[in-house]
Scaffold this active site. Sequence first.
Site, PDB file in Angstrom:
ATOM      1  N   GLY A  46     111.326 -52.447  22.132  1.00 25.71           N
ATOM      2  CA  GLY A  46     111.063 -53.218  23.343  1.00 25.71           C
ATOM      3  C   GLY A  46     111.583 -52.466  24.547  1.00 25.71           C
ATOM      4  O   GLY A  46     112.467 -51.616  24.418  1.00 25.71           O
ATOM      5  N   GLN A  51     114.594 -51.274  32.995  1.00 31.78           N
ATOM      6  CA  GLN A  51     115.221 -50.101  32.376  1.00 31.78           C
ATOM      7  C   GLN A  51     114.638 -48.777  32.864  1.00 31.78           C
ATOM      8  O   GLN A  51     115.233 -47.728  32.630  1.00 31.78           O
ATOM      9  CB  GLN A  51     115.093 -50.179  30.844  1.00 31.78           C
ATOM     10  CG  GLN A  51     115.927 -51.317  30.252  1.00 31.78           C
ATOM     11  CD  GLN A  51     115.665 -51.441  28.766  1.00 31.78           C
ATOM     12  OE1 GLN A  51     114.696 -52.071  28.354  1.00 31.78           O
ATOM     13  NE2 GLN A  51     116.511 -50.819  27.960  1.00 31.78           N
ATOM     14  N   CYS A  91     119.826 -51.152  22.045  1.00 31.92           N
ATOM     15  CA  CYS A  91     119.157 -51.145  23.343  1.00 31.92           C
ATOM     16  C   CYS A  91     119.004 -49.704  23.790  1.00 31.92           C
ATOM     17  O   CYS A  91     119.932 -48.910  23.656  1.00 31.92           O
ATOM     18  CB  CYS A  91     120.018 -51.923  24.341  1.00 31.92           C
ATOM     19  SG  CYS A  91     119.342 -51.954  26.012  1.00 31.92           S
ATOM     20  N   LEU A  92     117.836 -49.361  24.327  1.00 31.55           N
ATOM     21  CA  LEU A  92     117.605 -47.981  24.753  1.00 31.55           C
ATOM     22  C   LEU A  92     118.526 -47.577  25.916  1.00 31.55           C
ATOM     23  O   LEU A  92     118.724 -46.399  26.155  1.00 31.55           O
ATOM     24  CB  LEU A  92     116.134 -47.774  25.135  1.00 31.55           C
ATOM     25  CG  LEU A  92     115.142 -47.887  23.967  1.00 31.55           C
ATOM     26  CD1 LEU A  92     113.705 -47.781  24.475  1.00 31.55           C
ATOM     27  CD2 LEU A  92     115.403 -46.834  22.897  1.00 31.55           C
ATOM     28  N   HIS A 133     115.854 -60.549  24.403  1.00 32.31           N
ATOM     29  CA  HIS A 133     116.656 -59.401  24.873  1.00 32.31           C
ATOM     30  C   HIS A 133     115.991 -58.746  26.102  1.00 32.31           C
ATOM     31  O   HIS A 133     116.658 -58.490  27.110  1.00 32.31           O
ATOM     32  CB  HIS A 133     116.796 -58.409  23.700  1.00 32.31           C
ATOM     33  CG  HIS A 133     117.456 -57.107  24.033  1.00 32.31           C
ATOM     34  ND1 HIS A 133     118.583 -56.657  23.367  1.00 32.31           N
ATOM     35  CD2 HIS A 133     117.145 -56.135  24.932  1.00 32.31           C
ATOM     36  CE1 HIS A 133     118.938 -55.475  23.870  1.00 32.31           C
ATOM     37  NE2 HIS A 133     118.072 -55.131  24.810  1.00 32.31           N
ATOM     38  N   GLU A 134     114.686 -58.515  26.017  1.00 33.53           N
ATOM     39  CA  GLU A 134     113.986 -57.869  27.145  1.00 33.53           C
ATOM     40  C   GLU A 134     113.922 -58.781  28.360  1.00 33.53           C
ATOM     41  O   GLU A 134     114.016 -58.317  29.499  1.00 33.53           O
ATOM     42  CB  GLU A 134     112.575 -57.427  26.739  1.00 33.53           C
ATOM     43  CG  GLU A 134     112.487 -56.458  25.562  1.00 33.53           C
ATOM     44  CD  GLU A 134     113.441 -55.288  25.623  1.00 33.53           C
ATOM     45  OE1 GLU A 134     113.795 -54.837  26.736  1.00 33.53           O
ATOM     46  OE2 GLU A 134     113.859 -54.821  24.549  1.00 33.53           O
ATOM     47  N   HIS A 137     116.981 -58.455  30.413  1.00 31.25           N
ATOM     48  CA  HIS A 137     116.997 -57.283  31.301  1.00 31.25           C
ATOM     49  C   HIS A 137     116.388 -57.626  32.660  1.00 31.25           C
ATOM     50  O   HIS A 137     116.851 -57.154  33.692  1.00 31.25           O
ATOM     51  CB  HIS A 137     116.178 -56.127  30.700  1.00 31.25           C
ATOM     52  CG  HIS A 137     116.929 -55.307  29.687  1.00 31.25           C
ATOM     53  ND1 HIS A 137     118.086 -54.640  29.973  1.00 31.25           N
ATOM     54  CD2 HIS A 137     116.654 -55.031  28.388  1.00 31.25           C
ATOM     55  CE1 HIS A 137     118.506 -53.990  28.892  1.00 31.25           C
ATOM     56  NE2 HIS A 137     117.651 -54.213  27.908  1.00 31.25           N
TER      57      HIS A 137
HETATM   58 NI    NI Z   1     117.690 -53.452  25.978  1.00 30.21          NI
END
Ligand code: NI
Length: 169
Positions: A46, A51, A91-92, A133-134, A137
Amino acid sequence: MSVLSILEFPDPRLRTRATPVTVFDAKLGQLVGDLYETMYAANGVGLAATQVNVHQRVLVADMSEDRKQPLALINPEILERNGSQVYQEGCLSFPGLYADVTRALRVKVRARDVDGKELVVEVEGPLAVCIQHEMDHLDGKVFVDYLSPLKRSLLLKRLDKQRKQAATA
Ligand code: NI
């Protein structure tokens, strides 16, 4: 399409609250395409526009094994949430870091697709985790915010150590 660079914690830009998309044009289509390409290139499941330093309410996800079930949600809102689950999240923006987070088991989400058409999806399990989660963000929230202060500081120390090792390697 291009692979964009991903902001990493503690970049303060990750704390930005994204604004709703009002224009569904080719530029938005380009952003969604870039988000997919960036997510797949990073082996993520995701990615939120936040991000990649674009502060619009756009996210992409693909939790499928074969990486062929892309989902893009524009201006997502949670209509209903049910149950709870504990899932080990990564998470990226926190490379190599994982932690258990408790979230709703099932969520019903209303959003727009890339053409501006309304869609309502009901998801559960890992995909429900990913979307929650996304969506965080987009509100400037990250998964370590859910951890106890002690757990969070241990985890962030580990992230720091990994970065120092990577820098000297
Ligand atoms: Ni993340």
